[in-house]
Write a protein that holds these residues in place. Structure first.
Motif, PDB file in Angstrom:
ATOM      1  N   LEU A  89       7.592  -2.558 -13.123  1.00  0.00           N
ATOM      2  CA  LEU A  89       7.070  -2.199 -11.736  1.00  0.00           C
ATOM      3  C   LEU A  89       7.462  -0.864 -11.329  1.00  0.00           C
ATOM      4  O   LEU A  89       8.600  -0.260 -11.458  1.00  0.00           O
ATOM      5  N   GLY A  90       6.574  -0.111 -10.770  1.00  0.00           N
ATOM      6  CA  GLY A  90       6.899   1.383 -10.374  1.00  0.00           C
ATOM      7  C   GLY A  90       6.022   1.652  -9.245  1.00  0.00           C
ATOM      8  O   GLY A  90       4.966   1.125  -8.723  1.00  0.00           O
ATOM      9  N   VAL A  91       6.405   2.571  -8.277  1.00  0.00           N
ATOM     10  CA  VAL A  91       6.031   2.796  -6.960  1.00  0.00           C
ATOM     11  C   VAL A  91       5.248   4.149  -7.399  1.00  0.00           C
ATOM     12  O   VAL A  91       5.938   5.056  -7.583  1.00  0.00           O
ATOM     13  N   LEU A 143       2.293  -0.023  -5.145  1.00  0.00           N
ATOM     14  CA  LEU A 143       3.195  -0.861  -6.132  1.00  0.00           C
ATOM     15  C   LEU A 143       2.527  -1.384  -7.229  1.00  0.00           C
ATOM     16  O   LEU A 143       1.309  -1.943  -7.166  1.00  0.00           O
ATOM     17  N   VAL A 144       2.705  -0.809  -8.430  1.00  0.00           N
ATOM     18  CA  VAL A 144       1.750  -1.195  -9.722  1.00  0.00           C
ATOM     19  C   VAL A 144       2.793  -1.837 -10.836  1.00  0.00           C
ATOM     20  O   VAL A 144       4.028  -1.526 -11.056  1.00  0.00           O
ATOM     21  N   ALA A 167       2.246  10.744  -9.794  1.00  0.00           N
ATOM     22  CA  ALA A 167       3.442  10.487 -10.440  1.00  0.00           C
ATOM     23  C   ALA A 167       4.191   9.106  -9.845  1.00  0.00           C
ATOM     24  O   ALA A 167       3.586   8.853  -8.751  1.00  0.00           O
ATOM     25  N   LEU A 168       5.140   8.835 -10.313  1.00  0.00           N
ATOM     26  CA  LEU A 168       6.143   7.814  -9.827  1.00  0.00           C
ATOM     27  C   LEU A 168       6.690   8.725  -8.635  1.00  0.00           C
ATOM     28  O   LEU A 168       7.201   9.680  -8.666  1.00  0.00           O
ATOM     29  N   VAL A 169       7.096   7.756  -7.504  1.00  0.00           N
ATOM     30  CA  VAL A 169       7.684   8.189  -6.404  1.00  0.00           C
ATOM     31  C   VAL A 169       9.215   8.550  -6.861  1.00  0.00           C
ATOM     32  O   VAL A 169       9.936   7.841  -7.706  1.00  0.00           O
ATOM     33  N   GLY A 170       9.699   9.798  -6.581  1.00  0.00           N
ATOM     34  CA  GLY A 170      11.006  10.205  -7.010  1.00  0.00           C
ATOM     35  C   GLY A 170      11.102  10.964  -8.476  1.00  0.00           C
ATOM     36  O   GLY A 170      12.207  11.349  -8.550  1.00  0.00           O
ATOM     37  N   ASP A 171      10.167  11.089  -9.187  1.00  0.00           N
ATOM     38  CA  ASP A 171      10.206  11.700 -10.350  1.00  0.00           C
ATOM     39  C   ASP A 171      10.179  13.016 -10.204  1.00  0.00           C
ATOM     40  O   ASP A 171       9.217  13.762  -9.922  1.00  0.00           O
ATOM     41  N   PHE A 210      13.301  -0.562  -3.625  1.00  0.00           N
ATOM     42  CA  PHE A 210      11.781  -0.896  -3.671  1.00  0.00           C
ATOM     43  C   PHE A 210      11.555  -1.508  -2.171  1.00  0.00           C
ATOM     44  O   PHE A 210      10.463  -1.088  -1.647  1.00  0.00           O
ATOM     45  N   HIS A 211      12.443  -2.291  -1.694  1.00  0.00           N
ATOM     46  CA  HIS A 211      12.184  -3.072  -0.354  1.00  0.00           C
ATOM     47  C   HIS A 211      12.306  -1.983   0.640  1.00  0.00           C
ATOM     48  O   HIS A 211      11.572  -2.020   1.689  1.00  0.00           O
ATOM     49  N   ALA A 212      13.054  -0.999   0.507  1.00  0.00           N
ATOM     50  CA  ALA A 212      13.333  -0.027   1.253  1.00  0.00           C
ATOM     51  C   ALA A 212      12.000   0.790   1.584  1.00  0.00           C
ATOM     52  O   ALA A 212      11.823   1.333   2.801  1.00  0.00           O
ATOM     53  N   LEU A 213      11.063   0.879   0.686  1.00  0.00           N
ATOM     54  CA  LEU A 213       9.673   1.468   0.561  1.00  0.00           C
ATOM     55  C   LEU A 213       8.730   0.390   1.360  1.00  0.00           C
ATOM     56  O   LEU A 213       7.593   0.918   1.239  1.00  0.00           O
ATOM     57  N   GLY A 214       9.224  -0.516   1.858  1.00  0.00           N
ATOM     58  CA  GLY A 214       8.104  -1.475   2.317  1.00  0.00           C
ATOM     59  C   GLY A 214       7.603  -2.564   1.533  1.00  0.00           C
ATOM     60  O   GLY A 214       6.719  -3.374   1.682  1.00  0.00           O
ATOM     61  N   PHE A 215       8.369  -2.629   0.022  1.00  0.00           N
ATOM     62  CA  PHE A 215       7.539  -3.654  -1.188  1.00  0.00           C
ATOM     63  C   PHE A 215       8.356  -4.778  -0.962  1.00  0.00           C
ATOM     64  O   PHE A 215       9.662  -4.783  -1.274  1.00  0.00           O
ATOM     65  N   ASP A 216       7.608  -6.043  -0.986  1.00  0.00           N
ATOM     66  CA  ASP A 216       8.315  -7.356  -1.105  1.00  0.00           C
ATOM     67  C   ASP A 216       7.466  -8.269  -1.783  1.00  0.00           C
ATOM     68  O   ASP A 216       6.331  -8.414  -1.510  1.00  0.00           O
TER      69      ASP A 216
END
Length: 218
Positions: A89-91, A143-144, A167-171, A210-216
């Motif tokens: 899983l990647g953001v 979220l992919v 790109a992925l977040v934070g890369d 991941f949860h902190a970015l709003g994904f659940d």
């Protein structure tokens, strides 16, 4: 001492939930790494377990360790033969067009004195195939789920940028390094077939960042 979550365990295999930020090998500049913890992960077995595959320093989640040389050889062969099912899983740092697809871009390693080394799409590179589907969308982030067929270095990170447009977040290598304290990639599930035995199956829950970015995932 890191209290690793054990996601799977039997006499020949151990799957740990590797935390983000922990490299497998000792960094050139020194510092902690997985090697420091292999003795603690013996759990009474004679030998230290050995990582079968690689996860980047920033990547969290399922990491398979073999408990003996014969198991290491069999598991490594399964990875080489593309028999292992890997789910990441990647953001992604932007909107992704479409709901699913496949990125088929060969990759090659390049290095410059200014920027160091990185992987780039190249016709004469090594074949690299990644299947993907959108799991969720939050504001400008996506979220992919990634299912790589091959296991090239930085494959998902490069395919996210070149194949999905962001790109992925934070890369910090293939993106701008912003939005998170690490590259947002998580090894969520791993299935390794075994002849004459049930497969190794492990799942790692979605990490707090991941949860902190709003994904659940519910």
């Amino acid at each position: 001492m890191i209290d690793f979550s054990i996601l799977f365990e039997d006499g020949e295999a151990l799957v740990i939930d590797k935390p983000a930020g922990l490299p497998l090998d000792r960094p050139r500049a020194g510092g902690p790494c997985l090697e420091d913890h292999l003795d603690d992960l013996r759990f009474g077995f004679q030998r230290e377990p050995f990582p079968v595959h690689r996860l980047d320093r920033d990547t969290s989640g399922c990491l398979l360790l073999a408990r003996n040389p014969k198991a290491l050889k069999r598991f490594s062969a399964a990875f080489e033969a593309r028999q292992v099912e890997k789910v990441y899983l990647g953001v992604v740092a932007g909107p992704v067009e479409g709901e699913s697809g496949t990125v088929n871009l060969s990759l090659s390693k390049v290095s410059t004195e200014k920027d160091g080394w990185r992987m780039i799409p190249a016709k004469k590179g090594k074949p690299a195939v990644t299947h993907w589907r959108v799991v969720d969308r939050r504001d400008a982030l996506t979220l992919v789920e990634f299912r790589p067929e091959t296991g090239r270095t930085h494959q998902i990170r490069v395919h996210a940028l070149a194949g999905l447009g962001h790109a992925l977040v934070g890369d910090p290598v293939y993106g701008n390094g912003k939005g998170a304290k690490r590259t947002m990639l998580h090894a969520a599930a791993l299935t390794v077939p075994r002849e004459g035995k049930p497969p190794i199956e492990a799942q790692s829950p979605l990490p707090p960042d991941f949860h902190a970015l709003g994904f659940d995932l519910g």
